[in-house]
Design a protein around this motif. Structure first.
Motif, PDB file in Angstrom:
ATOM      1  N   CYS A  56       0.846  -1.193   0.000  1.00  0.00           N
ATOM      2  CA  CYS A  56       0.000   0.000   0.000  1.00  0.00           C
ATOM      3  C   CYS A  56       0.884   1.247   0.000  1.00  0.00           C
ATOM      4  N   SER A  57       0.374   2.339  -0.568  1.00  0.00           N
ATOM      5  CA  SER A  57       1.243   3.499  -0.743  1.00  0.00           C
ATOM      6  C   SER A  57       0.487   4.810  -0.713  1.00  0.00           C
ATOM      7  N   ALA A  58       1.247   5.880  -0.477  1.00  0.00           N
ATOM      8  CA  ALA A  58       0.721   7.248  -0.529  1.00  0.00           C
ATOM      9  C   ALA A  58       1.894   8.174  -0.767  1.00  0.00           C
ATOM     10  N   PHE A  59       1.638   9.241  -1.523  1.00  0.00           N
ATOM     11  CA  PHE A  59       2.707  10.216  -1.721  1.00  0.00           C
ATOM     12  C   PHE A  59       2.143  11.606  -1.965  1.00  0.00           C
ATOM     13  N   ILE A  60       2.979  12.617  -1.645  1.00  0.00           N
ATOM     14  CA  ILE A  60       2.654  14.024  -1.866  1.00  0.00           C
ATOM     15  C   ILE A  60       3.865  14.660  -2.534  1.00  0.00           C
ATOM     16  N   PRO A  85      -5.693   6.520   4.777  1.00  0.00           N
ATOM     17  CA  PRO A  85      -5.134   6.814   6.110  1.00  0.00           C
ATOM     18  C   PRO A  85      -3.642   7.146   6.059  1.00  0.00           C
ATOM     19  N   MET A  86      -2.905   6.464   5.201  1.00  0.00           N
ATOM     20  CA  MET A  86      -1.474   6.760   5.057  1.00  0.00           C
ATOM     21  C   MET A  86      -1.276   8.183   4.533  1.00  0.00           C
ATOM     22  N   LEU A  87      -2.077   8.559   3.536  1.00  0.00           N
ATOM     23  CA  LEU A  87      -1.973   9.897   2.964  1.00  0.00           C
ATOM     24  C   LEU A  87      -2.293  10.963   4.008  1.00  0.00           C
ATOM     25  N   GLU A  88      -3.286  10.707   4.848  1.00  0.00           N
ATOM     26  CA  GLU A  88      -3.656  11.676   5.884  1.00  0.00           C
ATOM     27  C   GLU A  88      -2.504  11.894   6.870  1.00  0.00           C
ATOM     28  N   VAL A  89      -1.774  10.830   7.187  1.00  0.00           N
ATOM     29  CA  VAL A  89      -0.615  10.975   8.078  1.00  0.00           C
ATOM     30  C   VAL A  89       0.458  11.829   7.407  1.00  0.00           C
ATOM     31  N   LEU A  90       0.712  11.566   6.127  1.00  0.00           N
ATOM     32  CA  LEU A  90       1.710  12.369   5.411  1.00  0.00           C
ATOM     33  C   LEU A  90       1.293  13.834   5.363  1.00  0.00           C
ATOM     34  N   LYS A  91       0.018  14.099   5.102  1.00  0.00           N
ATOM     35  CA  LYS A  91      -0.466  15.483   5.065  1.00  0.00           C
ATOM     36  C   LYS A  91      -0.302  16.144   6.426  1.00  0.00           C
ATOM     37  N   GLY A  92      -0.554  15.388   7.472  1.00  0.00           N
ATOM     38  CA  GLY A  92      -0.406  15.923   8.824  1.00  0.00           C
ATOM     39  C   GLY A  92       1.022  16.235   9.192  1.00  0.00           C
ATOM     40  N   SER A  93       1.975  15.586   8.515  1.00  0.00           N
ATOM     41  CA  SER A  93       3.398  15.830   8.808  1.00  0.00           C
ATOM     42  C   SER A  93       3.852  17.190   8.291  1.00  0.00           C
ATOM     43  N   MET A  95       5.043  17.673   5.404  1.00  0.00           N
ATOM     44  CA  MET A  95       6.114  17.477   4.425  1.00  0.00           C
ATOM     45  C   MET A  95       5.557  17.317   3.015  1.00  0.00           C
ATOM     46  N   TYR A  96       6.391  17.683   2.049  1.00  0.00           N
ATOM     47  CA  TYR A  96       6.104  17.425   0.642  1.00  0.00           C
ATOM     48  C   TYR A  96       7.248  16.586   0.072  1.00  0.00           C
ATOM     49  N   ASP A  97       7.097  16.193  -1.199  1.00  0.00           N
ATOM     50  CA  ASP A  97       8.112  15.359  -1.871  1.00  0.00           C
ATOM     51  C   ASP A  97       8.397  14.119  -1.034  1.00  0.00           C
ATOM     52  N   ILE A  98       7.322  13.461  -0.607  1.00  0.00           N
ATOM     53  CA  ILE A  98       7.446  12.336   0.311  1.00  0.00           C
ATOM     54  C   ILE A  98       6.568  11.186  -0.158  1.00  0.00           C
ATOM     55  N   VAL A  99       7.099   9.976  -0.078  1.00  0.00           N
ATOM     56  CA  VAL A  99       6.343   8.780  -0.434  1.00  0.00           C
ATOM     57  C   VAL A  99       6.469   7.765   0.696  1.00  0.00           C
ATOM     58  N   ALA A 130      11.784   8.629  12.211  1.00  0.00           N
ATOM     59  CA  ALA A 130      13.062   8.143  11.677  1.00  0.00           C
ATOM     60  C   ALA A 130      13.456   8.860  10.388  1.00  0.00           C
ATOM     61  N   VAL A 131      12.568   9.698   9.855  1.00  0.00           N
ATOM     62  CA  VAL A 131      12.843  10.376   8.587  1.00  0.00           C
ATOM     63  C   VAL A 131      13.795  11.553   8.816  1.00  0.00           C
ATOM     64  N   GLN A 132      14.931  11.535   8.142  1.00  0.00           N
ATOM     65  CA  GLN A 132      15.828  12.686   8.161  1.00  0.00           C
ATOM     66  C   GLN A 132      15.297  13.720   7.171  1.00  0.00           C
ATOM     67  N   THR A 133      15.219  14.967   7.598  1.00  0.00           N
ATOM     68  CA  THR A 133      14.582  15.979   6.756  1.00  0.00           C
ATOM     69  C   THR A 133      15.542  17.098   6.355  1.00  0.00           C
TER      70      THR A 133
END
Length: 212
Positions: A56-60, A85-93, A95-99, A130-133
């Motif tokens: 399963c996947s999500a990206f912005i 749900p994965m996409l919502e977590v990414l949006k909440g972070s 961050m962009y350019d993230i998969v 754990a994501v280095q930004t």
């Protein structure tokens, strides 16, 4: 218009694994600056874990002067229980350019709709720390030629004043590319004038993206 945002550092993939009712959920989070790059990460996860039940996947992905590209896939899980749900977590972070890819090995016990939403939400949420930004920002840029003998001293003064040096090329002179927040050009010129007794002349490159 977004002029500054955070994104995963290039070339690093954050990984995390959780187990829920005997199912393994392995998360990958990486940088993707285009839809093609995001799909390449998803493809790599499929190749790495070919025997998993779901990928399963999500990206912005940030797009200049437009809405970001947002995509998600349940990859065989019940509709709306994984990718969204994965996409919502990414949006909440923020961050962009993230998969994010969550690889699931089914453990034989069904989790139900609510359980799946919770599992995929947690799989990504727990991996994010754990994501280095890195920060990507729109900055005004200029170039300036400095004498080799004085370049080091002047560079130190500029950096101490909060000016980002994004490139240095060495030829007859040391050509510095400087980046700064829009609206700060006069201050930059004043700093250079003071450091070079008025000898430095800047050339405008205009606004460009830099990674800080």
């Amino acid at each position: 218009m977004v002029t500054e945002y955070t994104r995963p550092v290039e070339g690093e993939t954050a990984t995390h694994e959780i187990e829920i009712k005997r199912s393994r959920f392995i998360t990958w989070i990486a940088r993707a600056t285009s839809e093609e790059e995001a799909r390449a990460v998803i493809h790599a996860a499929r190749e790495e874990f070919p025997d998993a039940r779901h990928h399963c996947s999500a990206f912005i992905v940030h797009v200049d002067d437009a809405q970001p590209i947002e995509r998600s896939s349940d990859d065989g899980e019940p509709s709306g229980t994984a990718g969204k749900p994965m996409l919502e977590v990414l949006k909440g972070s923020g961050m962009y350019d993230i998969v994010a890819v969550v690889i699931r090995y089914f453990g034989g016990i069904k989790l139900g709709t609510g359980g799946l939403v919770s599992a995929y939400t947690n799989a990504v949420s727990e991996a994010l720390p754990a994501v280095q930004t890195a920060t990507r920002a729109m900055r005004e840029q200029v170039t300036v030629d400095l004498p080799h003998a004085e370049a080091g001293r002047i560079e130190a003064e500029l950096r101490n004043a909060g000016v980002d040096v994004v490139d240095v090329a060495y030829g007859a002179a040391a050509t510095y590319t400087l980046a700064f927040v829009p609206g700060q050009r006069e201050r930059i010129d004043d700093l250079l004038a003071a450091a070079t007794q008025g000898r430095a002349e800047t050339k405008t490159l205009g606004p460009r993206w830099v990674e800080l």
